[in-house]
Design a protein around this motif. Structure first.
Motif, mmCIF file in Angstrom:
data_model
loop_
_atom_site.group_PDB
_atom_site.id
_atom_site.type_symbol
_atom_site.label_atom_id
_atom_site.label_comp_id
_atom_site.label_asym_id
_atom_site.label_seq_id
_atom_site.Cartn_x
_atom_site.Cartn_y
_atom_site.Cartn_z
ATOM 1 N N VAL A 1 14.508 11.100 -4.464
ATOM 2 C CA VAL A 1 15.747 11.876 -4.422
ATOM 3 C C VAL A 1 16.850 11.112 -3.675
ATOM 4 O O VAL A 1 18.025 11.201 -4.015
ATOM 5 C CB VAL A 1 15.491 13.258 -3.803
ATOM 6 N N GLU A 2 16.478 10.340 -2.658
ATOM 7 C CA GLU A 2 17.452 9.446 -2.025
ATOM 8 C C GLU A 2 17.968 8.440 -3.054
ATOM 9 O O GLU A 2 19.173 8.173 -3.133
ATOM 10 C CB GLU A 2 16.806 8.704 -0.855
ATOM 11 N N ASN A 3 17.049 7.890 -3.826
ATOM 12 C CA ASN A 3 17.434 6.921 -4.852
ATOM 13 C C ASN A 3 18.354 7.551 -5.891
ATOM 14 O O ASN A 3 19.248 6.882 -6.428
ATOM 15 C CB ASN A 3 16.184 6.367 -5.540
ATOM 16 N N ALA A 4 18.127 8.830 -6.178
ATOM 17 C CA ALA A 4 18.929 9.517 -7.186
ATOM 18 C C ALA A 4 20.397 9.566 -6.809
ATOM 19 O O ALA A 4 21.277 9.514 -7.675
ATOM 20 C CB ALA A 4 18.397 10.931 -7.399
ATOM 21 N N LEU B 1 15.683 14.573 -11.708
ATOM 22 C CA LEU B 1 14.603 14.191 -10.797
ATOM 23 C C LEU B 1 14.363 15.268 -9.737
ATOM 24 O O LEU B 1 13.228 15.608 -9.423
ATOM 25 C CB LEU B 1 14.939 12.868 -10.103
ATOM 26 N N VAL B 2 15.455 15.786 -9.176
ATOM 27 C CA VAL B 2 15.350 16.750 -8.079
ATOM 28 C C VAL B 2 14.711 18.052 -8.556
ATOM 29 O O VAL B 2 13.950 18.691 -7.817
ATOM 30 C CB VAL B 2 16.741 17.017 -7.476
ATOM 31 N N ALA C 1 12.830 17.305 -2.959
ATOM 32 C CA ALA C 1 12.883 17.922 -4.273
ATOM 33 C C ALA C 1 12.671 19.431 -4.201
ATOM 34 O O ALA C 1 12.036 19.949 -3.290
ATOM 35 C CB ALA C 1 11.825 17.299 -5.188
ATOM 36 N N PHE C 2 13.216 20.127 -5.216
ATOM 37 C CA PHE C 2 12.995 21.560 -5.341
ATOM 38 C C PHE C 2 11.619 21.799 -5.978
ATOM 39 O O PHE C 2 10.974 20.883 -6.473
ATOM 40 C CB PHE C 2 14.085 22.202 -6.197
ATOM 41 N N ALA C 3 11.203 23.032 -5.956
ATOM 42 C CA ALA C 3 9.904 23.375 -6.524
ATOM 43 C C ALA C 3 9.887 23.083 -8.026
ATOM 44 O O ALA C 3 10.927 23.023 -8.678
ATOM 45 C CB ALA C 3 9.612 24.849 -6.273
ATOM 46 N N ASN C 4 8.682 22.908 -8.549
ATOM 47 C CA ASN C 4 8.530 22.643 -9.979
ATOM 48 C C ASN C 4 9.199 23.735 -10.799
ATOM 49 O O ASN C 4 9.089 24.922 -10.505
ATOM 50 C CB ASN C 4 7.049 22.572 -10.351
ATOM 51 N N SER C 5 9.883 23.325 -11.858
ATOM 52 C CA SER C 5 10.518 24.284 -12.754
ATOM 53 C C SER C 5 10.732 23.601 -14.093
ATOM 54 O O SER C 5 10.495 22.416 -14.250
ATOM 55 C CB SER C 5 11.860 24.753 -12.175
ATOM 56 N N ASN C 6 11.159 24.407 -15.080
ATOM 57 C CA ASN C 6 11.448 23.837 -16.396
ATOM 58 C C ASN C 6 12.878 23.370 -16.511
ATOM 59 O O ASN C 6 13.345 23.015 -17.595
ATOM 60 C CB ASN C 6 11.141 24.881 -17.481
#
Length: 660
Positions: free
Chosen positions: A243-246, A291-292, A302-307
């Motif tokens: 996420v830093e790279n993003a 990515l996040v 990162a946020f929780a897994n989602s679609n």
């Protein structure tokens, strides 16, 4: 409240679709009334986004736990400032913030006095409206910020302790302002290509927007690094986390864009390159969001897994394909109108080399970030790429960029002669070599550190000479005092000298990186009460271990008296905080800063008999990193301040330039 809050989202989606369709229809039929109707829809769209933001702020601030988002990210014990900043703690709220900034930027462009009567405005509005439709759709049907729970909980889950930091107030907001800001030059570029305007007008009109977006991205990365340094307790500030790279990748490509557009303005070159850079920068903001929010990579940010990731991937793919189609359809037009390089040893060539290095750095970060996904797809095993890879690849690229930055001010446009090179580089090169020899004599033995500091010395000298020669030339013409001449020289050339200040800031940041990465010292030791820990010039006396309560949180802390070379610096308290509504504790580190170094103390563990384990680390040159970050901000603000761009921005007549 439930109906009102949700209405702002669904009405906003309807307005965004209407405004997009009516603006597109107005463009195709050349009907100004339809275009004006779409323009009015922009105001209504912004009002909907603003009302949705206000609604969520109200629900968070008043602990309305019947709403899932409020229950998931706040608690009644949470300070009000963190209740409010929880708006961007989760997917739905952060995307609402993104949407608000997008609609704000859109009306600022559409109703700008400089853009009045400009035929590009409807095209720009349509492109930004397409983005708005996507985000309102996501808020309405995928990540819903105003979803009600079946049963109302008595208490919320609370906010992750790592997010209960002042960085939470600033870091996400600045990043989103930077992300969304890059959509503006992208929209301008696409509008210019659609209209077959291949001059540099769109660049001049978006220069300030691009610098502002770049500045916010810089602030986001800076605040993120500082937040990690004080909050996570690991003693570092950049871990090459996905996420830093993003956020770092679009910063690199936007930096390349800001440099290369100067070549287009001055020499009519790199037109295709510049369009490509802004497409890539815009795409990387969407890729970072993917990515996040996708959960495909592990990250503390990162946020929780989602679609959500799939939606962003599809939207990014469609946007990039359409942008490349527009670019390729105007390829011959751009190519025919472009200038050519006259010499490899020139200022414009150094800009191109710098661009290639920046893009190379972005690609290296991109490859290292997605490699776990590639390895899993090809071999079935996710191979993690860590710090060693990024440091080994990025370090030489960084030093190469620093060298190009050092020599660029001394090079002439078009062609530099041997006489010019000898005159400009002889003294700086000799002084840099002397500086490297002195460093070796003083005990700096690591090759990369010596080379790095030598390049920094060269950069500082060449930039000093730029200021010195400019002041000298001005004084010769005006007889002004030195400080007056410097001040007037800089305010009349804000973009140039603002850029030099940014370069100096990057030099100081590099000093901090080299020092902290090559000469940090760390120890981990368990001591009893009254015992000491010694590390280089420091002695740390362990005086006391105690516990206190703050609200529903329990805090274990230690009193550490610190001495340096026998001189008492004071008593400091590293802490471990245990949260009443969160399983994982966090560390509150003690940091003693000086110009030379930081002493970093972490309370790691303790026993019933009073023994405690501490991690003590010396991070050299850290304050130079933060000082350089401050200079970057000052330089960018100086370059963009006071509207001097009006002097170089022509009034647009609406005439298309075509090459047959």
């Amino acid at each position: 409240m439930f109906l009102f809050a949700n209405a702002t989202i669904y009405i906003g989606l309807a307005i965004a679709i209407y405004a997009l369709l009516i603006t597109t229809l107005g463009i195709s039929t050349k009907n100004q009334k339809l275009i004006n109707s779409g323009k009015g829809g922009l105001i209504a769209l912004f009002v909907c986004a603003a009302l949705a933001m206000i609604s969520l702020f109200y629900l968070l601030g008043t602990s309305q736990f019947q709403y899932q988002y409020v229950s998931d990210y706040t608690s009644s014990e949470l300070p009000i400032i963190y209740k409010l900043t929880a708006l961007w703690a989760g997917n739905a709220g952060s995307l609402l913030l993104w949407t608000f900034f997008l609609t704000l930027y859109t009306i600022m462009i559409a109703f700008s006095r400089k853009m009045k009567g400009n035929p590009m405005v409807p095209y720009i509005s349509a492109i930004l409206l397409a983005n708005a439709v996507f985000f309102f759709f996501i808020l309405g049907f995928v990540a819903k910020p105003f979803l009600l729970l079946d049963t109302v909980p008595l208490e919320g889950k609370g906010l992750n302790p790592m997010l209960q930091n002042p960085g939470m107030i600033i870091h996400p907001v600045t990043l989103y302002l930077g992300y969304v800001g890059l959509a503006i030059p992208f929209a301008f570029a696409m509008a210019a290509l659609i209209l077959k305007n291949v001059d540099d007008f769109w660049i001049k009109m978006t220069r300030r927007w691009t610098i502002i977006a770049w500045l916010f991205l810089s602030l986001g990365n800076i605040f993120g690094g500082q937040w990690a340094y004080v909050e996570l307790g690991w003693g570092g500030y950049w871990a090459w986390d996905p996420v830093e790279n993003a956020s770092f990748m679009p910063w690199l490509t936007a930096t390349a864009f800001l440099h290369s557009v100067m070549i287009q303005e001055r020499k009519n070159m790199l037109k295709i390159w510049n369009i490509s850079l802004i497409i890539v920068s815009y795409a990387l903001t969407l890729f970072g969001t993917f990515l996040v929010r996708s959960g495909v990579l592990t990250s503390v940010h990162a946020f929780a897994n989602s679609n959500l990731g799939l939606y962003f991937l599809i939207f990014m793919g469609v946007a990039v394909i359409l942008a490349l189609y527009v670019l390729m359809s105007r390829y011959n037009l751009l190519k025919r109108s472009a200038g050519e390089f006259q010499s490899f040893v020139s200022k414009e060539s150094s800009f191109l080399v710098n661009n290639l290095l920046l893009v190379g750095a972005a690609f290296a970060v991109f490859w290292g970030t997605i490699f776990p996904l590639v390895s899993e797809a090809v071999r079935g095993t996710k191979v993690t790429v860590g710090l060693p890879f990024f440091n080994k690849v990025e370090a030489p690229i960084l030093l190469s960029m620093m060298f190009v930055m050092a020599v660029c001010p001394m090079l002439a446009w078009q062609r530099s002669t041997v006489k010019n090179l000898r005159k400009n580089f002889m003294i700086p090169a000799i002084l840099a070599v002397v500086g490297m020899i002195l460093m070796v004599v003083l005990g700096i033995q690591k090759a990369w550190a010596v080379i790095g500091y030598g390049v920094i010395i060269l950069l500082l000298i060449t930039h000093y000479l730029e200021f010195y020669r400019g002041v000298k030339a001005r004084r010769k013409m005006t007889n002004e005092k030195p400080l007056v001449a410097l001040y007037r020289l800089m305010i009349r050339n804000r973009r140039r000298y603002g850029g030099y200040i940014v370069h100096l800031g990057i030099a100081f940041i590099t000093m901090g990186i080299i020092g902290s990465q090559n000469y940090d010292v760390e120890t981990m030791k368990t001591v009893a009460l009254g015992q000491s820990i010694e590390l280089k010039d420091y002695r740390l006396n362990y005086e006391r271990l105690d516990q206190k309560k703050e609200g529903i949180n329990d805090i274990v802390y230690a009193d550490i008296t610190v001495f340096k070379n026998g001189k008492r610096l004071g008593t400091f308290q590293p802490e471990k905080v245990f949260y009443g509504n969160w399983d994982q504790p966090s560390s509150e580190v003690a940091i003693i800063s000086s110009v030379k170094e930081d002493l970093y103390i972490v309370l790691s563990a303790w026993e019933d008999d009073g023994k405690a384990t501490f991690v003590v680390k010396i991070n050299p040159m850290m304050n130079w990193l933060w000082f350089g970050s401050f200079m970057i901000v000052i330089g960018a603000l100086f370059a963009v301040w006071n509207g001097k761009y009006g002097n170089v921005t022509p009034r647009y007549t609406g005439v298309r330039k075509e090459v047959s």
